[in-house]
Write an enzyme that holds these catalytic residues in place. Sequence first.
Site, PDB file in Angstrom:
ATOM      1  N   ASP A 207       0.856  -1.199   0.000  1.00 34.76           N
ATOM      2  CA  ASP A 207       0.000   0.000   0.000  1.00 34.76           C
ATOM      3  C   ASP A 207       0.883   1.237   0.000  1.00 34.76           C
ATOM      4  O   ASP A 207       2.103   1.163   0.103  1.00 34.76           O
ATOM      5  CB  ASP A 207      -0.897   0.002   1.239  1.00 34.76           C
ATOM      6  CG  ASP A 207      -0.078  -0.087   2.522  1.00 34.76           C
ATOM      7  OD1 ASP A 207       0.378   0.976   2.987  1.00 34.76           O
ATOM      8  OD2 ASP A 207       0.126  -1.206   3.047  1.00 34.76           O
ATOM      9  N   ASP A 209       0.551   3.597   2.422  1.00 33.42           N
ATOM     10  CA  ASP A 209       0.295   4.161   3.738  1.00 33.42           C
ATOM     11  C   ASP A 209      -0.877   5.138   3.603  1.00 33.42           C
ATOM     12  O   ASP A 209      -1.909   4.753   3.063  1.00 33.42           O
ATOM     13  CB  ASP A 209       1.560   4.818   4.298  1.00 33.42           C
ATOM     14  CG  ASP A 209       1.529   4.920   5.822  1.00 33.42           C
ATOM     15  OD1 ASP A 209       1.243   3.901   6.472  1.00 33.42           O
ATOM     16  OD2 ASP A 209       1.780   6.009   6.352  1.00 33.42           O
TER      17      ASP A 209
END
Length: 287
Positions: A207, A209
């Site tokens: 991802d 974040d």
Amino acid sequence: MTIGIIGGSGLYDLDGLAGARWQEVDTPWGRPSDAILTGTLDGVAMAFLPRHGRGHVNAPSEIPYRANIDAMKRLGVTDLVSVSACGSFREEMAPGDIVLVDQFVDRTRDRPSSFFGTGCVAHVSLAHPTCARLRAVVADAAGATGLRVHAGGTYLAMEGPQFSTRAESVMYRDTLGADVIGMTNMPEARLAREAELCYAPVAMVTDYDCWHPGHEAVDVAAVIATLTANAAAARTLVAGLPGRLAGARGACGAGCDRALDHAIITAPEARDPAVLARLDAVAARVL
């Protein structure tokens, strides 16, 4: 030579080991996260430990890091590869990529971070906290996964278990200069150095974040989806290590296996026998 693998989120088992068995290991620091799967792969001894335990039962701050590293050392591990999930602070380090971490910023606070202390004090260098020799081998093996590989990056270790606030995420990226973020590579890297293990982290990006304006904030569902998609790649990487590391195991050119040569500062006559007993595996070479 024995290759150790610490598997992070999504990697709880290792296929293809000859003579595989789950082995309980007791340490002076308590029990490791789980039993350790031992066996051989392409004729090379292997030891696999799921960092969070099978079923993912240990939170990042509650992982028995000292027991994990001691158990690996006790089983004869010389080269330790650590696989973990991470968030990315860099556009070019996209979900699905692999980052071969070579530096750390440690923001953890609630975890014992050393085998040493009162009764036997030691100070090891962490200027270069990962093994350049082992990282080069891992990079070669990672190339066979088909994923994009970044050879180097700074990992910010946060306490967790919550994910970052957006303000923290922006600070870690812009002020501290970190490339990826995770919750488990510290104090693991510190302890591996004290135990004189060659240590190479493999951070698998799941991802962005929460700093990225064009992406949703990280959540567990997104992390698991990416981990599941990359599980085969992680196994491919691990399967490629024995053939690349097989052969006589000489001294590490990066000096990892001699990290304690000048580290212990407590005079021999002042060392606590009870503390020395706990160090019987990690520091046996110098004690």
